[in-house]
Write a protein that holds these residues in place. Structure first.
Motif, short mmCIF file in Angstrom:
data_model
loop_
_atom_site.label_atom_id
_atom_site.label_comp_id
_atom_site.label_asym_id
_atom_site.label_seq_id
_atom_site.Cartn_x
_atom_site.Cartn_y
_atom_site.Cartn_z
N LYS A 38 0.80 -1.22 0.00
CA LYS A 38 0.00 0.00 0.00
C LYS A 38 0.84 1.28 0.00
O LYS A 38 0.57 2.18 -0.80
CB LYS A 38 -0.94 -0.03 1.21
N PRO A 39 1.88 1.41 0.85
CA PRO A 39 2.68 2.66 0.84
C PRO A 39 3.35 2.91 -0.50
O PRO A 39 3.38 4.05 -0.97
CB PRO A 39 3.71 2.44 1.94
N ALA A 40 3.89 1.87 -1.12
CA ALA A 40 4.56 2.02 -2.40
C ALA A 40 3.57 2.39 -3.50
O ALA A 40 3.84 3.26 -4.33
CB ALA A 40 5.28 0.72 -2.77
N VAL A 41 2.43 1.73 -3.47
CA VAL A 41 1.40 2.02 -4.47
C VAL A 41 0.91 3.45 -4.33
O VAL A 41 0.76 4.18 -5.32
CB VAL A 41 0.21 1.05 -4.31
N LYS A 42 0.73 3.87 -3.10
CA LYS A 42 0.23 5.22 -2.86
C LYS A 42 1.23 6.27 -3.33
O LYS A 42 0.86 7.23 -3.99
CB LYS A 42 -0.04 5.39 -1.36
N SER A 43 2.50 6.08 -3.03
CA SER A 43 3.48 7.09 -3.44
C SER A 43 3.64 7.11 -4.96
O SER A 43 3.82 8.16 -5.55
CB SER A 43 4.82 6.87 -2.74
N ASN A 44 3.56 5.94 -5.60
CA ASN A 44 3.58 5.91 -7.07
C ASN A 44 2.38 6.65 -7.64
O ASN A 44 2.49 7.41 -8.59
CB ASN A 44 3.55 4.47 -7.59
N LEU A 45 1.25 6.40 -7.02
CA LEU A 45 0.00 6.96 -7.52
C LEU A 45 0.00 8.49 -7.43
O LEU A 45 -0.44 9.17 -8.35
CB LEU A 45 -1.15 6.40 -6.67
N LEU A 46 0.53 9.00 -6.35
CA LEU A 46 0.49 10.45 -6.15
C LEU A 46 1.41 11.19 -7.12
O LEU A 46 1.28 12.39 -7.31
CB LEU A 46 0.86 10.79 -4.70
N LYS A 47 2.33 10.44 -7.76
CA LYS A 47 3.19 11.06 -8.77
C LYS A 47 2.51 11.18 -10.12
O LYS A 47 2.97 11.89 -11.00
CB LYS A 47 4.46 10.21 -8.95
N LEU A 48 1.44 10.46 -10.29
CA LEU A 48 0.75 10.47 -11.58
C LEU A 48 -0.04 11.77 -11.76
O LEU A 48 -0.69 12.22 -10.82
CB LEU A 48 -0.23 9.30 -11.68
N PRO A 49 0.01 12.34 -12.96
CA PRO A 49 -0.77 13.57 -13.19
C PRO A 49 -2.26 13.32 -13.12
O PRO A 49 -3.03 14.26 -12.88
CB PRO A 49 -0.34 13.99 -14.60
N TYR A 50 -2.67 12.08 -13.34
CA TYR A 50 -4.11 11.79 -13.32
C TYR A 50 -4.51 11.03 -12.06
O TYR A 50 -5.49 10.29 -12.05
CB TYR A 50 -4.52 11.00 -14.57
N SER A 51 -3.73 11.21 -10.97
CA SER A 51 -4.03 10.47 -9.74
C SER A 51 -5.41 10.79 -9.18
O SER A 51 -5.99 10.00 -8.46
CB SER A 51 -2.97 10.74 -8.69
N SER A 52 -5.93 11.96 -9.54
CA SER A 52 -7.26 12.32 -9.05
C SER A 52 -8.35 11.43 -9.63
O SER A 52 -9.48 11.43 -9.16
CB SER A 52 -7.57 13.79 -9.37
N LEU A 53 -8.01 10.68 -10.69
CA LEU A 53 -8.99 9.79 -11.28
C LEU A 53 -9.17 8.50 -10.48
O LEU A 53 -10.08 7.74 -10.73
CB LEU A 53 -8.57 9.40 -12.71
N PHE A 54 -8.28 8.31 -9.53
CA PHE A 54 -8.36 7.07 -8.75
C PHE A 54 -9.03 7.33 -7.42
O PHE A 54 -8.76 8.32 -6.75
CB PHE A 54 -6.97 6.49 -8.52
N LYS A 55 -9.87 6.40 -7.06
CA LYS A 55 -10.57 6.48 -5.78
C LYS A 55 -10.32 5.19 -5.02
O LYS A 55 -10.20 4.13 -5.62
CB LYS A 55 -12.08 6.63 -5.99
N GLY A 56 -10.30 5.29 -3.73
CA GLY A 56 -10.21 4.05 -2.95
C GLY A 56 -9.46 4.26 -1.67
O GLY A 56 -8.92 5.32 -1.41
N GLU A 57 -9.43 3.21 -0.88
CA GLU A 57 -8.81 3.29 0.44
C GLU A 57 -7.32 3.51 0.35
O GLU A 57 -6.70 3.97 1.29
CB GLU A 57 -9.08 2.01 1.22
N ILE A 58 -6.72 3.18 -0.78
CA ILE A 58 -5.28 3.39 -0.96
C ILE A 58 -4.95 4.86 -0.76
O ILE A 58 -3.93 5.22 -0.19
CB ILE A 58 -4.85 2.95 -2.38
N LYS A 59 -5.81 5.71 -1.26
CA LYS A 59 -5.56 7.15 -1.19
C LYS A 59 -6.05 7.76 0.12
O LYS A 59 -5.95 8.95 0.32
CB LYS A 59 -6.24 7.86 -2.36
N GLY A 60 -6.60 6.94 0.97
CA GLY A 60 -7.11 7.45 2.23
C GLY A 60 -8.43 8.19 2.09
O GLY A 60 -8.78 9.02 2.89
N GLN A 61 -9.13 7.89 1.01
CA GLN A 61 -10.44 8.50 0.80
C GLN A 61 -11.50 7.42 0.85
O GLN A 61 -11.22 6.27 0.55
CB GLN A 61 -10.53 9.12 -0.60
#
Ligand SMILES: [Zn+2]
Length: 63
Positions: A38-61
């Motif tokens: 989860k931590p690795a996935v989350k940090s990878n995800l937050l680097k993506l320009p389209y990270s706002s397109l992802f929803k879920g517990e990974i992002k803490g939302q």
């Protein structure tokens, strides 16, 4: 009966209760990640320009 899913990051199988969903907006497909990845996935995800397109517990939302 326990449902099993594969972690999309490390490729290991876990029972669904141990996995966190990550959902891409507008798509039906859900990726599942284990707590360890989860931590690795989350940090990878937050680097993506389209990270706002992802929803879920990974992002803490929620949803
Ligand atoms: Zn994993």
């Amino acid at each position: 009966m326990t449902e099993w899913k594969m972690c999309a990051y490390c490729g290991k199988w876990y029972s669904l209760a141990l996995l966190k969903p990550l959902h891409e907006q507008g798509k039906d497909y859900v990726n599942w990640y284990c707590e360890r990845c989860k931590p690795a996935v989350k940090s990878n995800l937050l680097k993506l320009p389209y990270s706002s397109l992802f929803k879920g517990e990974i992002k803490g939302q929620d949803k």
